[in-house]
Design an enzyme around this catalytic site. Sequence first.
Site, PDB file in Angstrom:
ATOM      1  CB  THR A   1      -0.937   0.022   1.221  1.00 24.43           C
ATOM      2  OG1 THR A   1      -0.168   0.041   2.421  1.00 24.43           O
ATOM      3  CG2 THR A   1      -1.855  -1.189   1.223  1.00 24.43           C
ATOM      4  CG  ASP A   2      -1.000   4.758  -1.710  1.00 16.16           C
ATOM      5  OD1 ASP A   2      -1.713   4.649  -0.688  1.00 16.16           O
ATOM      6  OD2 ASP A   2      -1.473   5.098  -2.813  1.00 16.16           O
ATOM      7  CB  ALA A   3       1.411   7.844   2.009  1.00 14.18           C
TER       8      ALA A   3
END
Length: 131
Positions: A15-17
């Site tokens: 996942t990203d931020a």
Amino acid sequence: MNKLIYKRKVNFYETDAQGIVHHSNYPRYFEEARGYYLEHIGFPYYKLREELRVDVVLLSLNVQYLKPVYFGEELEIRFSIIEKDKFFFKFKYEVFSNEELKTVGETKHCCLNRDTRKIIKIPQILYERMV
């Protein structure tokens, strides 16, 4: 053609931020599904490479991101071969989470002779099992 289902859970590192699966992971998910498919038809990658002296290579990739997927969700990747001829074959993928379509994609492939690195016809024994 027959649809298969490959399931996996989203890992945190994917996942990203914002906690959404990063777009770069979908080609990996598709590759995992293809590996599952090859095992399902009796030709896992190692058998293709060692017994048939064939590498399956990616020629094109198309991904459409419809809705986000988040950490911890279980993915259900429904996929099948949608086209094949003597040299090329194409998969279609539908990625579901919580019974909702999130992403769709297609990949096109061919076979290479491992020794010459040249495109070859799909080996007959493999071609016959590809449904």
